[in-house]
Design an enzyme around this catalytic site. Structure first.
Site, PDB file in Angstrom:
ATOM      1  CB  SER A   1      32.970  35.294   8.064  1.00 15.73           C
ATOM      2  OG  SER A   1      33.777  35.365   9.227  1.00 15.73           O
TER       3      SER A   1
ATOM      4  CE1 TYR B   1      35.281  30.693   6.948  1.00 13.99           C
ATOM      5  CE2 TYR B   1      36.139  32.559   8.203  1.00 13.99           C
ATOM      6  CZ  TYR B   1      35.087  31.720   7.863  1.00 13.99           C
ATOM      7  OH  TYR B   1      33.843  31.911   8.428  1.00 13.99           O
TER       8      TYR B   1
END
Length: 320
Positions: free
Chosen positions: A157, A183
């Site tokens: 990501s 994350y």
């Protein structure tokens, strides 16, 4: 070669591509990108094995995949895999190894995002444990099933830009937990895993790549309320405006899965091996601030990748 972009869909990317006789494994096929990735591949004749934590949910979510397989001459089957449990990961890998059928491509698509602080069954911080260590153990255990000349695709990501990995304190034992930092660490790890996997396997023609699918409304955001998403978007767009760049646009799910199928079945393996992709092309190095296009240097640094590999082996108690 056709040039694809952020607006390209899975069907655009696979136009005219026949995947008959090829076998793919896709993790996270109970929603969103995983379902669409499996559908697109099966529609073009591929035999697809989908892995999911909740098989009942996955059964309900993959009707379109079965229909596509029937129409396109492919096949689809499900296996159980809970990435937050090394016992489940090992059982799934053992079953595939016992079966012995090889894969042309393995796509590590499953993941969690910005989850509240928690631990996996094995005591790892939830996001690092699920997104990275679960896949690290699973893919390494079935690495011999990837055919010579095959591929491994790791979904990362642009969130990797939030944080490098922290190999001194991967589980936030000594620091305040922040969901986006966690994350970011896990997504940087997804890229570094592909970098080192590529280095280790390219002698037999197996190439690994990591990618950013784009911003998509999927179940991945289930831990966020609308206010948190809007605040993040405003922050991203403010940075983009300052830099004179374009503001963020959400992608549709078929647009989001396009880079996955491009990396898996269309892109030149020599061009994408060991690299980070976005919008169906190789991303540029970009160390400026903000959540934007490009890859940070720490995420594709080969020494960082080797160090993460060693730490990951130590954490899961296995050498690969």
């Amino acid at each position: 070669m056709t040039q694809f972009n952020a607006k390209s869909t899975t069907d655009d990317v696979l136009t005219g591509v026949d995947l008959s006789g090829q076998r793919f494994l896709v993790t996270g096929v109970s929603a969103g990108l995983g379902v669409e990735t499996a559908r697109a591949l099966a529609a073009h004749g591929a035999d697809v094995v989908g892995a999911a934590r909740d098989l009942t949910k996955a059964e309900g979510a993959t009707g379109a995949v079965r229909d596509a397989a029937k129409a396109g001459g492919g096949s689809f089957e499900l296996i159980q895999l809970d990435l937050a449990s090394l016992a489940s990961v090992r059982a799934a890998a053992d079953a595939l190894n016992a079966d012995g059928r090889q894969f042309d491509v393995v796509i590590a698509n499953a993941g969690v995002m910005a989850a509240p602080f928690g631990k996996t069954e094995d005591g790892f911080e939830t996001q690092f444990g699920t997104n990275h260590l679960g896949h690290f153990t699973f893919v390494n255990r079935i690495a011999s099933l990837i055919k010579d000349g095959g591929r491994f695709v790791s979904l990362a990501s642009s969130g990797h830009r939030f944080s490098d990995v922290n190999l001194e304190d991967p589980n936030f034992d000594n620091g305040d937990y922040e969901p986006w930092a966690a994350y970011g660490r896990s997504k940087t790890a997804n890229i570094l895993f592909a970098v080192e996997f590529d280095r280790r396997h390219k002698a037999r023609g197996v190439r690994a790549t990591a990618l950013h699918p784009g911003g998509i409304h999927t179940e991945l955001a289930r831990h966020l309320d609308d206010g948190a998403i809007e605040a993040l978007l405003e922050q991203i767009n403010a940075t983009a405006r300052e830099a004179g760049g374009e503001e963020f646009e959400f992608k549709s799910i078929p647009q989001g899965a396009a880079t996955s199928v491009w990396a898996a079945a269309v892109a030149d393996p020599a061009e994408v091996g060991g690299r980070y992709l976005e919008d169906c092309h190789v991303a540029e190095l970009a160390d400026d601030d903000g959540l934007r296009a490009g890859v940070r240097a720490y995420a594709i640094d080969p020494d960082n990748a080797k160090a993460l590999w060693a730490k990951s082996e130590e954490m899961v108690g296995e050498r690969f």
